[in-house]
Design a protein around this motif. Sequence first.
Motif, PDB file in Angstrom:
ATOM      1  N   LYS A  11      70.431  24.968  -2.518  1.00 25.89           N
ATOM      2  CA  LYS A  11      69.351  23.973  -2.664  1.00 25.89           C
ATOM      3  C   LYS A  11      69.621  22.689  -1.880  1.00 25.89           C
ATOM      4  N   ASP A  13      68.709  20.241   1.152  1.00 26.11           N
ATOM      5  CA  ASP A  13      67.369  19.966   1.689  1.00 26.11           C
ATOM      6  C   ASP A  13      67.270  20.041   3.213  1.00 26.11           C
ATOM      7  N   HIS A  25      59.884  25.810  -0.836  1.00 19.76           N
ATOM      8  CA  HIS A  25      59.678  25.201  -2.147  1.00 19.76           C
ATOM      9  C   HIS A  25      60.746  25.674  -3.120  1.00 19.76           C
ATOM     10  N   PRO A  26      60.976  25.003  -4.206  1.00 24.05           N
ATOM     11  CA  PRO A  26      60.355  23.736  -4.596  1.00 24.05           C
ATOM     12  C   PRO A  26      60.950  22.569  -3.806  1.00 24.05           C
ATOM     13  N   LYS A  27      60.163  21.514  -3.675  1.00 19.93           N
ATOM     14  CA  LYS A  27      60.604  20.276  -3.018  1.00 19.93           C
ATOM     15  C   LYS A  27      61.473  19.484  -3.989  1.00 19.93           C
ATOM     16  N   LEU A  28      62.251  18.574  -3.445  1.00 17.33           N
ATOM     17  CA  LEU A  28      63.109  17.726  -4.284  1.00 17.33           C
ATOM     18  C   LEU A  28      62.315  16.965  -5.331  1.00 17.33           C
ATOM     19  N   ASP A  30      59.434  18.067  -6.727  1.00 16.72           N
ATOM     20  CA  ASP A  30      58.671  18.951  -7.608  1.00 16.72           C
ATOM     21  C   ASP A  30      59.305  19.001  -8.995  1.00 16.72           C
ATOM     22  N   PHE A  33      62.083  21.621  -9.480  1.00 20.65           N
ATOM     23  CA  PHE A  33      63.241  21.670  -8.577  1.00 20.65           C
ATOM     24  C   PHE A  33      64.550  21.866  -9.342  1.00 20.65           C
ATOM     25  N   GLU A  34      64.755  21.109 -10.381  1.00 22.51           N
ATOM     26  CA  GLU A  34      66.022  21.176 -11.122  1.00 22.51           C
ATOM     27  C   GLU A  34      66.248  22.532 -11.781  1.00 22.51           C
ATOM     28  N   LEU A  39      65.896  27.797  -3.419  1.00 23.44           N
ATOM     29  CA  LEU A  39      64.667  27.484  -2.696  1.00 23.44           C
ATOM     30  C   LEU A  39      64.048  28.798  -2.223  1.00 23.44           C
TER      31      LEU A  39
END
Length: 88
Positions: A11, A13, A25-28, A30, A33-34, A39
Amino acid sequence: MTYVITGSCVKDDSCLDVCPVDCIHPKLTDADFEVAEQLYIDPEECIDCDACVSACPVDAIYSESEVPERHSWAASAGVRFFQFRRPG
């Protein structure tokens, strides 16, 4: 053909930063994300530019036709991830 992120994903970026169509996705930012394990590349949005491949610090991204056998589940996992994110 699309690209696939495998379970080796950490994960980072880097791939998000280089994707010209914003299909990872997911974006930081979103909400999920956690909790996401990794990704994913949206196969409907990916333009096969391969910019993400060299950007990945752990070599977790492959062309769909070159995914190693040990990660063969990754393409279908990505499809499932986006099925739940799309409306309708």
